[in-house]
Write an enzyme that holds these catalytic residues in place. Structure first.
Site, PDB file in Angstrom:
ATOM      1  N   TYR A 178       0.840  -1.198   0.000  1.00  0.00           N
ATOM      2  CA  TYR A 178       0.000   0.000   0.000  1.00  0.00           C
ATOM      3  C   TYR A 178       0.883   1.259   0.000  1.00  0.00           C
ATOM      4  CZ  TYR A 178      -3.676  -3.408   0.599  1.00  0.00           C
ATOM      5  OH  TYR A 178      -4.518  -4.475   0.400  1.00  0.00           O
ATOM      6  N   ARG A 225       3.380  -1.582  11.059  1.00  0.00           N
ATOM      7  CA  ARG A 225       3.432  -2.914  10.447  1.00  0.00           C
ATOM      8  C   ARG A 225       4.209  -2.855   9.135  1.00  0.00           C
ATOM      9  NH1 ARG A 225      -0.605  -7.684   8.212  1.00  0.00           N
ATOM     10  NH2 ARG A 225       0.035  -8.942   9.958  1.00  0.00           N
ATOM     11  N   ARG A 317      -5.435 -15.793   9.874  1.00  0.00           N
ATOM     12  CA  ARG A 317      -6.518 -16.691   9.472  1.00  0.00           C
ATOM     13  C   ARG A 317      -6.939 -17.633  10.597  1.00  0.00           C
ATOM     14  NH1 ARG A 317      -3.179 -18.382   4.414  1.00  0.00           N
ATOM     15  NH2 ARG A 317      -1.622 -17.877   6.000  1.00  0.00           N
TER      16      ARG A 317
HETATM   17  C1  LIG Z   1      -9.010 -12.115   4.792  1.00  0.00           C
HETATM   18  C2  LIG Z   1      -7.714 -11.417   5.063  1.00  0.00           C
HETATM   19  C3  LIG Z   1      -7.715 -10.049   5.283  1.00  0.00           C
HETATM   20  C4  LIG Z   1      -6.534  -9.370   5.570  1.00  0.00           C
HETATM   21  N1  LIG Z   1      -6.560  -8.026   5.842  1.00  0.00           N
HETATM   22  C5  LIG Z   1      -5.432  -7.381   6.230  1.00  0.00           C
HETATM   23  C6  LIG Z   1      -5.482  -6.017   6.632  1.00  0.00           C
HETATM   24  O1  LIG Z   1      -6.535  -5.383   6.670  1.00  0.00           O
HETATM   25  N2  LIG Z   1      -4.314  -5.421   6.993  1.00  0.00           N
HETATM   26  C7  LIG Z   1      -3.113  -6.106   6.992  1.00  0.00           C
HETATM   27  O2  LIG Z   1      -2.070  -5.537   7.324  1.00  0.00           O
HETATM   28  N3  LIG Z   1      -3.055  -7.421   6.636  1.00  0.00           N
HETATM   29  C8  LIG Z   1      -4.183  -8.063   6.292  1.00  0.00           C
HETATM   30  N4  LIG Z   1      -4.143  -9.406   5.995  1.00  0.00           N
HETATM   31  C9  LIG Z   1      -2.913 -10.161   6.279  1.00  0.00           C
HETATM   32  C10 LIG Z   1      -3.016 -10.812   7.673  1.00  0.00           C
HETATM   33  O3  LIG Z   1      -3.011  -9.853   8.711  1.00  0.00           O
HETATM   34  C11 LIG Z   1      -1.848 -11.777   7.909  1.00  0.00           C
HETATM   35  O4  LIG Z   1      -0.668 -11.052   7.733  1.00  0.00           O
HETATM   36  C12 LIG Z   1      -1.871 -12.974   6.960  1.00  0.00           C
HETATM   37  O5  LIG Z   1      -3.138 -13.595   6.963  1.00  0.00           O
HETATM   38  C13 LIG Z   1      -0.799 -13.993   7.338  1.00  0.00           C
HETATM   39  O6  LIG Z   1      -0.986 -14.400   8.688  1.00  0.00           O
HETATM   40  P1  LIG Z   1      -1.677 -15.847   9.030  1.00  0.00           P
HETATM   41  O7  LIG Z   1      -0.834 -16.899   8.359  1.00  0.00           O
HETATM   42  O8  LIG Z   1      -1.645 -15.927  10.521  1.00  0.00           O
HETATM   43  O9  LIG Z   1      -3.054 -15.806   8.464  1.00  0.00           O
HETATM   44  C14 LIG Z   1      -5.313 -10.089   5.637  1.00  0.00           C
HETATM   45  C15 LIG Z   1      -5.312 -11.470   5.385  1.00  0.00           C
HETATM   46  C16 LIG Z   1      -6.491 -12.129   5.115  1.00  0.00           C
HETATM   47  C17 LIG Z   1      -6.456 -13.620   4.894  1.00  0.00           C
END
Ligand SMILES: Cc1cc2nc3c(=O)[nH]c(=O)nc-3n(C[C@H](O)[C@H](O)[C@H](O)COP(=O)(O)O)c2cc1C
Length: 360
Positions: A178, A225, A317
């Site tokens: 972004y 972040r 997730r």
């Molecule tokens: C449905 C979804 C929405 C997400 N929205 C954001 C967000 O709004 N801001 C952000 O920094 N990362 C966002 N991410 C990334 C997650 O915060 C995270 O970094 C990513 O899912 C990997 O972590 P995990 O393996 O624990 O899921 C999103 C990921 C998913 C799957």
């Protein structure tokens, strides 16, 4: 060595455990980007997290291009957030607002056909989520000095609005391709002014935006972040260490509450990358709470705490699909799997109905 279930002070925010909920866009606000009542229910279900980092929240009309994502630039949005934050607090939880300017990822449809803003006149690869379905991105225009001044003012105003809405703090979204990331990386920033060229110049907007958050919220309620390794939404860097290590050192000097890194791994189901993790190098210069994210499970999370690499772990997730994640990890219980089909759909399905351990 601390356990995942030990408390952690994140600046002024006292987290009762080291299991954070990572920011997750879910698209359950109104078309005017006003939070809705089901968002309170969703976050309350997850209030046992050491800290909830909110879904990315737009700082301005110009900066938000995700259907039904929340904002923090109108009074109606602030009023919409208040009962959500209050409900989380009443449930014993804590939440910081992730502040978002999407830059070139905003489709022109959201801007009345105008070009989105970025570091340079580039076009993101792939397609945008819009109200009219998926559409190719439009070409961005390079931000002028006036644009940058306005964006910084928007960060200040959104921080004030977050505090008025009751949030415990703010997190600058400087990850995932972004606006801030578009400035930081050498494959999307071709500027020849003092916002382009050297890593020092490319991280200027990061420093200026962080300073705005700190001026309003205090360093001890400001977080950042990054997603330092790997390509994301077309944004990448030839030498990420030269960008992120000095930036992390500067953030440490400012005394921010915590730094969160989303680190990609080979074979990950979320934006996989072969590029090495930067957390070992960042850990050496960032002495304050360091939160790591992506693909963690109980054993890997505890291992990175044990080695001293991380102070806490953010789960995305797994938290989305397991409202009682903290309790499940405590018992090393099986986890529900997240259903991508309902990640961004409106309504309660796939949002409020993930089963608890007792009812699974
Ligand atoms: C449905 C979804 C929405 C997400 N929205 C954001 C967000 O709004 N801001 C952000 O920094 N990362 C966002 N991410 C990334 C997650 O915060 C995270 O970094 C990513 O899912 C990997 O972590 P995990 O393996 O624990 O899921 C999103 C990921 C998913 C799957």
């Amino acid at each position: 060595m601390p356990s995942l279930f030990d408390p952690l002070d994140l600046g002024a925010i006292h987290a009762p455990n080291r299991i954070l909920m990572s920011p997750l866009t879910r698209g359950r606000s109104t078309r005017e980007h006003v939070p809705t009542a089901i968002m309170a229910d969703y976050y309350v279900q997850r209030a046992a997290a050491g800290l909830i980092i909110s879904e990315a929240t737009g700082i301005s009309r110009e900066g938000l291009g995700w259907p039904f994502a929340p904002g923090l630039w109108t009074e109606a949005q602030v009023e919409g957030w208040k009962p959500v934050v209050e409900a989380i607090h009443n449930a014993g939880g804590r939440i910081v607002a992730q502040l978002w300017h999407m830059g070139r990822i905003v489709h022109p449809d959201f801007l009345g056909g105008a070009a989105p803003l970025s570091s340079s006149a580039t076009t993101a690869p792939g397609e945008a989520h819009t109200y009219a379905g998926k559409q190719a991105y439009g070409q961005a225009r390079a931000a002028t000095r006036d644009d940058i001044a306005r964006v910084l003012d928007d960060y200040s105003a959104a921080t004030r609005n977050a505090l008025r809405a009751g949030f415990d703090g703010v997190q600058l979204h400087a990850a995932n391709g972004y606006l801030i990331d578009q400035f930081m990386r050498d494959n999307s920033n071709f500027r020849d002014d003092d916002y382009g060229g050297s890593p020092e110049n490319r991280t200027r907007l990061l420093r200026e935006a962080t300073s705005r958050l700190i001026a309003e919220a205090g360093a001890d309620r400001t977080a950042v972040r990054f997603s330092p390794n790997g390509e994301v939404q077309g944004v990448d860097d030839s030498d990420p260490e030269s960008v992120f290590v000095p930036a992390a050192r500067w953030l440490d000097d400012q005394g921010i509450a915590f730094l969160e890194l989303r680190e990609s791994k080979p074979g990950s189901s979320f934006r996989p990358s072969e590029e090495p993790r930067l957390s070992p190098a960042i850990r050496k210069v960032f002495k304050r709470p360091l939160i790591l994210n992506q693909d963690y499970r109980l054993a890997s999370a505890q291992a990175d705490l044990d080695s001293g690499l991380a102070d806490g772990i953010a789960f995305g997730r797994t938290f989305l699909a397991n409202p009682d994640l903290v309790e499940r990890l405590r018992r090393d219980a099986p986890l529900n799997r997240a259903n991508p089909a309902t990640f961004y759909t409106q309504g309660a399905e796939g949002y409020l109905d993930y089963p608890l351990l007792e009812s699974a």
